[in-house]
Design a protein around this motif. Structure first.
Motif, PDB file in Angstrom:
ATOM      1  N   VAL A  93       6.641  55.440  63.951  1.00 44.16           N
ATOM      2  CA  VAL A  93       7.898  54.483  64.699  1.00 44.16           C
ATOM      3  C   VAL A  93       7.242  52.994  64.503  1.00 44.16           C
ATOM      4  CG1 VAL A  93       8.927  53.957  66.933  1.00 44.16           C
ATOM      5  CG2 VAL A  93       8.514  56.399  66.129  1.00 44.16           C
ATOM      6  N   ALA A 115       3.905  53.775  76.659  1.00 41.53           N
ATOM      7  CA  ALA A 115       5.343  54.237  77.196  1.00 41.53           C
ATOM      8  C   ALA A 115       6.094  54.921  75.805  1.00 41.53           C
ATOM      9  CB  ALA A 115       5.990  52.862  77.579  1.00 41.53           C
ATOM     10  N   LEU A 116       5.889  54.215  74.811  1.00 40.51           N
ATOM     11  CA  LEU A 116       6.685  54.931  73.555  1.00 40.51           C
ATOM     12  C   LEU A 116       6.079  56.334  73.538  1.00 40.51           C
ATOM     13  CD1 LEU A 116       7.255  51.985  71.369  1.00 40.51           C
ATOM     14  CD2 LEU A 116       8.791  53.240  72.795  1.00 40.51           C
ATOM     15  N   VAL A 124       3.085  49.124  76.201  1.00 37.36           N
ATOM     16  CA  VAL A 124       4.339  49.615  75.531  1.00 37.36           C
ATOM     17  C   VAL A 124       4.138  50.588  74.518  1.00 37.36           C
ATOM     18  CG1 VAL A 124       6.097  48.912  74.068  1.00 37.36           C
ATOM     19  CG2 VAL A 124       5.174  47.082  75.553  1.00 37.36           C
ATOM     20  N   TRP A 138      13.653  64.434  70.124  1.00 33.08           N
ATOM     21  CA  TRP A 138      14.051  63.458  69.659  1.00 33.08           C
ATOM     22  C   TRP A 138      13.469  63.605  68.045  1.00 33.08           C
ATOM     23  CZ3 TRP A 138      13.869  59.084  73.928  1.00 33.08           C
ATOM     24  CH2 TRP A 138      14.722  59.442  74.768  1.00 33.08           C
ATOM     25  N   LEU A 139      12.195  63.168  68.013  1.00 33.30           N
ATOM     26  CA  LEU A 139      11.667  62.953  66.525  1.00 33.30           C
ATOM     27  C   LEU A 139      11.761  64.479  66.039  1.00 33.30           C
ATOM     28  CD1 LEU A 139       8.743  60.762  67.223  1.00 33.30           C
ATOM     29  CD2 LEU A 139      10.712  60.112  66.109  1.00 33.30           C
ATOM     30  N   THR A 193       7.126  58.818  75.882  1.00 30.34           N
ATOM     31  CA  THR A 193       8.386  59.151  75.752  1.00 30.34           C
ATOM     32  C   THR A 193       8.557  59.903  74.730  1.00 30.34           C
ATOM     33  OG1 THR A 193       8.978  56.903  76.879  1.00 30.34           O
ATOM     34  CG2 THR A 193      10.826  58.015  75.794  1.00 30.34           C
ATOM     35  N   LEU A 194       8.253  59.329  73.418  1.00 31.23           N
ATOM     36  CA  LEU A 194       8.640  60.122  72.244  1.00 31.23           C
ATOM     37  C   LEU A 194       7.609  61.314  71.732  1.00 31.23           C
ATOM     38  CD1 LEU A 194       9.402  57.035  70.133  1.00 31.23           C
ATOM     39  CD2 LEU A 194      10.972  58.433  71.156  1.00 31.23           C
ATOM     40  N   SER A 248       6.662  61.730  64.169  1.00 29.83           N
ATOM     41  CA  SER A 248       6.629  60.800  62.917  1.00 29.83           C
ATOM     42  C   SER A 248       6.299  59.404  63.319  1.00 29.83           C
ATOM     43  CB  SER A 248       7.837  61.333  62.099  1.00 29.83           C
ATOM     44  OG  SER A 248       9.042  61.321  62.985  1.00 29.83           O
TER      45      SER A 248
END
Lengths: 585, 585
Positions: free
Chosen positions: A425, A557-558, A554, A569-570, A561-562, A423
């Motif tokens: 961010v 990286a997100l 950035v 997490w999501l 990671t996500l 989802s």
């Protein structure tokens, strides 16, 4: 009518099927016309194309009365589960029976001038039908069964099924998986079919076939069910060499699930082939002759490649609308993760056709303006005035100045992660953040997502040299196009037509008619003759690209990671949402 | 007038200074009154407190004409750098000279009934002044120097200086660091002072002192500069045992920076002490007698502890307004990371006072409604109608149903990360996300942030048993209070007063007057006599807490990833923003 690409950038077609005739012969009235019908998410568009000049003689748009059905079933008002997206097939017939006669009148085109018709559709948009092609949801007995309705491409509730199919396919080392970047999507044929089999067995048992809407329309027009190889190849894991995934695979994932060919069939026809001619009653209602040739159905994104005049490797074609589809053709087959699929001859004969994409684009901006900010769009079809105002203000901002970055996963991630349970961010919010900054950040997130996809292609040996972008947003958002250029470092070119998929569909109609009746016998000739002019192009800014390299680091990286390392997490948030909204909770 | 806490939950004061008198003696008119003035971020409030009954006789509010100065300097219109937040000190005098006479008239209070005055202020809010207390920014020569103005608590542009001080202090193993959770904040005294020394040396050299606004007001009222130990202890790293950080420390970080006592002085007075009486000209303008005792200045958050009637360890007092300040008192000193500070006798004599907090709360909701959605708030001071509507709709949503989680870092993170260069994040956005869901998610993010802080206290031996919440949002947002209870699992109690800090300030005014003049001689008596009643309380829901445990696990994962393990990602966005907005870029 040239696309405006340099001559050396154009691919060359292999000589095949004994050569081809050079140009269409003139029709009785000196004008030869084909019809392209482009079925989108909210509406359908009818285009009349002059085969001699490539001119668009008329375009009409018909909105679907029921639109996207995602809250309540129209028949009973019953609430639908989260991630449901259905449609009413009678809306599609409205497009034909209102749109085609209106277009003929608007273009002052006579019945005898029309020699062919082609269509394209969103995909995988599928419906259960009886043996004579009647949609189950049109029968009183089934009308209150959500699983009897059309499942729209963005119907996502079969994600757990896709997850299980992916797990089992990976465990079993299924070879077909490599053609789909290692992941099947919940948007595809089998997750949607197995959802019915699991959830409403009577619907499953009653349906004679579970067909793509594009095939269903061709069936309706001609009386013949001739399924397109394109949608089967990209969405049902079919290939000409290997057929469908084995029954043993499905048995391992869902014991008892019947043979996969039972509702899908085994025979598929390639793009541009003739499926038949118009049924008499259909021809009468449309105001056309029964001699009109009907092409096999197409998928809206894939048919945009010939529609945009693209016939060369290295061109990254983006169809930018509700979502983005990316198409690249190449002489060689590269197996790579992070694509939607690669199908031999899937887009154009003689090429491997690669598909990738981003799941929410126009949708995401509609969410931002209408749902979040509560702004009213302008007149229907105009794109709305708030878009223009935000576009103008956002263009004044400097790269990096917002301090924001977003992951454009409002509708999950199509590629390179292939995960509908991700989802969106937004990071970097402060008390000084303005709505215009958020708008620009969403535009940037689309460009970053595109860069991530082009880099994935390049990392696996499919080089991308330039971008051609078509679709409503490509025409309307000069800022998004400039950001695409600045972020990717690639030149972006926009063809001068608002109807690229419909042009591709009309081109297929001309192939179905064939040269003997004034059409074409092969794609190469047709694409060369019918390529649209280029309207404008965007060159990357070196300075802005350096700033965006920083923001992009950035983003990546997100993203990783996500979307990869901590995908749980999501996913957890989606699970909690489903649990909270479950009727029995 | 009881706080409504169970009797056993109340702390007991040590017998000290030879005991205390039991109740105030009556004044000439039978009524004894003190004034509390609470200087906030956007306005100041004047409260008249009846010392006999604890009744609030009158409250007036005066908004600062210049508010928060964060875009352009009023004098010249020059653009201010990012993260600037200044104020005009003449706005504060408006509060005194308009607010106090209005309150006296409204409460029908005669000059001779008033025996004392106390004030409290945001902190660290500091200004450079000349030897006679004139703010530099009021002098024509300095008016166009941004560094001559009041730096408001949320002025954040000294973050690089705070970073350097933290690095050097850590390297040198400076003992004072342990009292501040291992990190100094950019909001504090020395980063703000060194910013002036670096950026505008003439302002630094010209100022005679750099004083807290709370001390400046007391100086103005009495003619005496008597600095409060409370602000020095929490914001200037001072302690009664160790004094200020050494000159060698500052020399190591900023070679050439003068002795830290040069602009700060060396003498500090504890809360409740008498700083003097009103100057004749001030008394005349206020309509008060010159005999009125003036207490040493207070910090708005700390003075809320006695103001709310709290005098017991285990009570987590939250002052919920523009931001949140959390205060806990304990008999023992625990050195722990992730607090703003611990100061012996810093809040109440005989206790170690711990401070923590969240940097954006009311600010974040104002951003959401006004800046993002463009909603108009209701009548000034009423809290606005959109708040009520969103509160009502958000209360209907089930925990977890939005699929969203947010990090409440719109103004950086105060604790437990102590990093002003962090920024806000919303994750879980989909095409179905509604503004009401985002609103509730922001409320939840505040509750998650609070839980993370209370857990940090517990992990380090300072147990938290219950929450007492005061401030505008504690009164207005029943939903936020219920979410605080559900998320933390603690009971939340709300005192029945909108003027908790002002009550604390007025209480200090009564201490300054002393029992001989009808006031009090010690905090314990004063707190017992003047504690407000409890208005209501919120019990945690077990079922909702289980759902929120799931969302909280995702909050913590994002909190630690973006706020600790990969702090460079959000920092990079801030750096890019600063570079893009720099005037020479």
């Amino acid at each position: 009518m040239a696309l405006g690409l340099p001559e050396e950038a154009r691919g060359h077609w292999p000589a095949r099927r004994g050569g081809w005739s050079v140009s269409p012969v003139g029709g009785p009235g000196g004008r030869l016309v084909t019809i392209g019908v482009d079925f989108g998410t909210e509406s359908g568009r009818v285009l009349l194309l002059d085969l001699g000049s490539g001119e668009e003689l008329a375009v009409t748009e018909v909105r679907y009365p029921s639109g996207v059905i995602d809250r309540r079933l129209p028949s009973s008002g019953q609430e639908l589960p989260p991630d449901t997206a259905l449609q009413d097939p009678s809306d599609y017939l409205d497009v034909l029976y209102r749109g085609i006669p209106e277009a003929l009148a608007a273009g002052n085109v006579a019945a005898e001038e029309v020699i062919g018709i082609g269509i394209d559709f969103t995909c995988c948009t599928v419906l259960p039908v009886t043996g004579d092609g009647t949609p189950l949801c049109e029968l009183d007995q089934w009308r209150e069964h959500p699983d009897a309705w059309v499942k729209l491409w963005k119907h996502h509730s079969a994600q757990p099924i896709a997850d299980r199919l992916n797990m089992v396919a990976t465990e079993r080392g299924e070879a077909f998986l490599a053609r789909y970047g290692g992941r099947l999507s919940s948007e595809w044929y089998f997750p949607k079919l197995i959802e019915i089999w699991q959830r409403d067995r009577p619907v499953y048992d009653t349906m004679s076939a579970f067909v793509e809407a594009t095939d269903w329309i061709i069936w309706h027009l001609t009386g013949t069910l001739m399924r397109a190889s394109c949608s089967a190849g990209y969405k049902a894991c079919w290939s000409a060499r290997d057929g469908l995934p084995s029954r043993a695979f499905f048995e391992a994932a869902y014991p008892g699930f019947p043979d996969p060919t039972e509702k899908l069939g085994t025979s598929f026809a390639s793009p541009g082939r003739c499926a038949g001619t118009l049924r008499a009653e259909v021809a009468a209602r449309l105001g056309l002759n029964t001699s009109v040739a009907v092409a096999v159905g197409n998928v809206d994104s894939f048919v945009s490649v010939p529609g945009a005049g693209v016939q060369s490797p290295g061109v990254f074609l983006m169809v930018v609308g509700t979502s983005i589809c990316d198409l690249v053709i190449d002489r060689h087959e590269a197996r790579m993760p992070g694509i939607t699929g690669v199908v031999e001859d899937g887009i154009l004969p003689g090429f491997f056709g690669y598909e990738a994409g981003q799941a929410a684009v126009g949708d995401m901006f509609a969410w931002f303006g209408s749902r979040l900010l509560g702004l009213k769009s302008g007149e229907a079809g105009s794109g709305g005035s708030w878009h223009e105002e935000f576009e103008r203000e956002a263009a004044k901002l400097a790269p990096g100045a917002s301090g924001l970055v977003a992951l454009d996963w409002w509708n999950g991630n199509r590629t390179i992660l292939g995960d509908a349970d991700l989802s969106g961010v937004i990071a970097g919010l402060t008390l000084a953040t303005t709505p215009v900054e958020v708008y620009r950040t969403l535009l940037e997130s689309v460009a970053f997502g595109t860069r991530r996809i082009t880099e994935n292609f390049a990392e696996h040996g499919v080089a991308v040299r330039e971008i051609v972008a078509c679709g409503g947003i490509a025409e309307r958002s000069a800022l998004m196009m400039q950001l695409l250029a600045d972020v990717t470092g690639l030149k972006v070119t926009i063809p001068d037509s608002s109807q690229i998929p419909a042009r591709g569909a009309a081109l297929c109609g001309a192939l179905a008619a064939g040269s003997s009746r004034g059409g074409f016998d092969d794609f190469e000739t047709a694409v060369l003759k019918l390529a649209p002019a280029m309207s404008r192009s965007y060159e990357p800014s070196k300075q802005d690209r350096e700033t965006y390299d920083g923001v992009y680091s950035v983003f990546c990286a997100l993203h990783d990671t996500l979307g990869r390392n901590h995908v749980e997490w999501l996913h957890r948030l989606k699970q909690l949402r489903r649990a909270a909204l479950a009727p029995t909770a």
